[in-house]
Design a protein around this motif. Structure first.
Motif, PDB file in Angstrom:
ATOM      1  N   ILE A  34       0.853  -1.183   0.000  1.00  0.00           N
ATOM      2  CA  ILE A  34       0.000   0.000   0.000  1.00  0.00           C
ATOM      3  C   ILE A  34       0.894   1.240   0.000  1.00  0.00           C
ATOM      4  N   PRO A  35       0.393   2.362  -0.502  1.00  0.00           N
ATOM      5  CA  PRO A  35       1.211   3.572  -0.504  1.00  0.00           C
ATOM      6  C   PRO A  35       1.410   4.125   0.906  1.00  0.00           C
ATOM      7  N   GLY A  36       2.589   4.699   1.124  1.00  0.00           N
ATOM      8  CA  GLY A  36       2.887   5.310   2.419  1.00  0.00           C
ATOM      9  C   GLY A  36       4.360   5.579   2.567  1.00  0.00           C
ATOM     10  N   GLY A  37       4.692   6.286   3.622  1.00  0.00           N
ATOM     11  CA  GLY A  37       6.094   6.590   3.878  1.00  0.00           C
ATOM     12  C   GLY A  37       6.261   7.457   5.110  1.00  0.00           C
ATOM     13  N   ARG A  38       7.477   7.924   5.299  1.00  0.00           N
ATOM     14  CA  ARG A  38       7.829   8.700   6.488  1.00  0.00           C
ATOM     15  C   ARG A  38       7.130  10.054   6.532  1.00  0.00           C
ATOM     16  N   VAL A  39       6.761  10.429   7.745  1.00  0.00           N
ATOM     17  CA  VAL A  39       6.228  11.757   8.002  1.00  0.00           C
ATOM     18  C   VAL A  39       7.422  12.686   8.179  1.00  0.00           C
ATOM     19  N   GLU A  40       7.433  13.768   7.415  1.00  0.00           N
ATOM     20  CA  GLU A  40       8.552  14.705   7.482  1.00  0.00           C
ATOM     21  C   GLU A  40       8.378  15.661   8.655  1.00  0.00           C
ATOM     22  N   GLU A  41       9.492  16.195   9.124  1.00  0.00           N
ATOM     23  CA  GLU A  41       9.454  17.153  10.227  1.00  0.00           C
ATOM     24  C   GLU A  41       8.568  18.339   9.853  1.00  0.00           C
ATOM     25  N   GLY A  42       7.678  18.721  10.760  1.00  0.00           N
ATOM     26  CA  GLY A  42       6.778  19.834  10.524  1.00  0.00           C
ATOM     27  C   GLY A  42       5.550  19.493   9.694  1.00  0.00           C
ATOM     28  N   GLU A  43       5.363  18.216   9.362  1.00  0.00           N
ATOM     29  CA  GLU A  43       4.248  17.777   8.528  1.00  0.00           C
ATOM     30  C   GLU A  43       3.250  16.995   9.379  1.00  0.00           C
ATOM     31  N   SER A  44       1.962  17.185   9.127  1.00  0.00           N
ATOM     32  CA  SER A  44       0.961  16.385   9.835  1.00  0.00           C
ATOM     33  C   SER A  44       0.943  14.966   9.251  1.00  0.00           C
ATOM     34  N   ILE A  45       0.452  14.045  10.042  1.00  0.00           N
ATOM     35  CA  ILE A  45       0.382  12.653   9.597  1.00  0.00           C
ATOM     36  C   ILE A  45      -0.581  12.516   8.423  1.00  0.00           C
ATOM     37  N   THR A  46      -1.694  13.231   8.466  1.00  0.00           N
ATOM     38  CA  THR A  46      -2.657  13.142   7.370  1.00  0.00           C
ATOM     39  C   THR A  46      -2.106  13.766   6.088  1.00  0.00           C
ATOM     40  N   SER A  47      -1.376  14.871   6.219  1.00  0.00           N
ATOM     41  CA  SER A  47      -0.747  15.471   5.033  1.00  0.00           C
ATOM     42  C   SER A  47       0.285  14.523   4.432  1.00  0.00           C
ATOM     43  N   ALA A  48       0.998  13.822   5.300  1.00  0.00           N
ATOM     44  CA  ALA A  48       2.034  12.891   4.834  1.00  0.00           C
ATOM     45  C   ALA A  48       1.444  11.752   4.016  1.00  0.00           C
ATOM     46  N   VAL A  49       0.319  11.192   4.463  1.00  0.00           N
ATOM     47  CA  VAL A  49      -0.256  10.063   3.724  1.00  0.00           C
ATOM     48  C   VAL A  49      -0.797  10.521   2.379  1.00  0.00           C
ATOM     49  N   VAL A  50      -1.363  11.716   2.316  1.00  0.00           N
ATOM     50  CA  VAL A  50      -1.839  12.264   1.039  1.00  0.00           C
ATOM     51  C   VAL A  50      -0.645  12.496   0.112  1.00  0.00           C
ATOM     52  N   ARG A  51       0.415  13.113   0.636  1.00  0.00           N
ATOM     53  CA  ARG A  51       1.616  13.401  -0.161  1.00  0.00           C
ATOM     54  C   ARG A  51       2.276  12.116  -0.651  1.00  0.00           C
ATOM     55  N   GLU A  52       2.477  11.172   0.243  1.00  0.00           N
ATOM     56  CA  GLU A  52       3.149   9.915  -0.126  1.00  0.00           C
ATOM     57  C   GLU A  52       2.360   9.151  -1.187  1.00  0.00           C
ATOM     58  N   THR A  53       1.042   9.123  -1.054  1.00  0.00           N
ATOM     59  CA  THR A  53       0.220   8.429  -2.045  1.00  0.00           C
ATOM     60  C   THR A  53       0.370   9.095  -3.404  1.00  0.00           C
ATOM     61  N   LYS A  54       0.349  10.421  -3.427  1.00  0.00           N
ATOM     62  CA  LYS A  54       0.506  11.159  -4.688  1.00  0.00           C
ATOM     63  C   LYS A  54       1.890  10.913  -5.286  1.00  0.00           C
ATOM     64  N   GLU A  55       2.938  10.998  -4.461  1.00  0.00           N
ATOM     65  CA  GLU A  55       4.307  10.808  -4.957  1.00  0.00           C
ATOM     66  C   GLU A  55       4.525   9.409  -5.516  1.00  0.00           C
ATOM     67  N   GLU A  56       3.998   8.413  -4.832  1.00  0.00           N
ATOM     68  CA  GLU A  56       4.260   7.027  -5.219  1.00  0.00           C
ATOM     69  C   GLU A  56       3.358   6.509  -6.329  1.00  0.00           C
ATOM     70  N   THR A  57       2.136   7.071  -6.449  1.00  0.00           N
ATOM     71  CA  THR A  57       1.178   6.502  -7.403  1.00  0.00           C
ATOM     72  C   THR A  57       0.590   7.507  -8.388  1.00  0.00           C
ATOM     73  N   GLY A  58       0.662   8.802  -8.078  1.00  0.00           N
ATOM     74  CA  GLY A  58       0.016   9.819  -8.908  1.00  0.00           C
ATOM     75  C   GLY A  58      -1.440  10.048  -8.549  1.00  0.00           C
ATOM     76  N   ILE A  59      -1.958   9.312  -7.575  1.00  0.00           N
ATOM     77  CA  ILE A  59      -3.368   9.380  -7.206  1.00  0.00           C
ATOM     78  C   ILE A  59      -3.581  10.335  -6.027  1.00  0.00           C
ATOM     79  N   ASP A  60      -4.594  11.200  -6.161  1.00  0.00           N
ATOM     80  CA  ASP A  60      -5.020  12.086  -5.073  1.00  0.00           C
ATOM     81  C   ASP A  60      -6.054  11.338  -4.248  1.00  0.00           C
TER      82      ASP A  60
END
Length: 142
Positions: A34-60
């Motif tokens: 499944i898509p996912g990855g590390r939460v960056e410093e200063g980033e919320s957990i929910t923002s991280a999962v949205v970002r990681e999914t977009k980066e890894e798959t292109g899907i919003d």
């Protein structure tokens, strides 16, 4: 020597489309997952999962539920799991994803080799609770 605990915080999503299919990517480290990855410093957990999914798959995605935390004690990793649905974007591979696709739950579980990822998928598919709370400043809750 500093003996403070050091943990990696991860955010991952089980993304289910309107056909009840799960979004998986085939990556270099774990194969199908499944898509996912590390939460960056200063980033919320929910923002991280949205970002990681977009980066890894292109899907919003739009998050539907927070499904819980899975901890890998030996690796000091805390994985925050979400159930989400796709809301846009197009498949786009990256250095973290050689292939991307939607699969039935049974097909997804067959493709995934790691038991911990299979367990996370099963857990999120059955997740009924919805609890997403974000605080910009922890002191706000007291």
């Amino acid at each position: 020597m500093d003996k403070s605990p050091k943990h990696t915080v991860v955010a991952a999503a089980v993304v289910i489309n309107d056909h009840n299919e799960i979004l998986l990517l085939n990556g270099p480290k774990r194969g199908w997952e499944i898509p996912g990855g590390r939460v960056e410093e200063g980033e919320s957990i929910t923002s991280a999962v949205v970002r990681e999914t977009k980066e890894e798959t292109g899907i919003d995605i739009k998050i539907n539920n927070f499904c819980g935390v899975f901890q890998n004690v030996s690796e000091s990793v805390c994985s925050n799991l979400f159930l989400a649905r796709p809301i846009g974007g197009e498949f786009k591979t990256s250095s973290e994803s050689y292939e991307i696709g939607y699969f039935t739950i049974e097909e997804a579980l067959d493709k995934v080799n790691w038991n911990s990822i299979k367990e996370q998928i099963r857990h999120c598919v059955n997740c009924k609770e919805s609890l997403i709370i974000e605080f910009n400043n922890f002191e706000e809750i007291f």
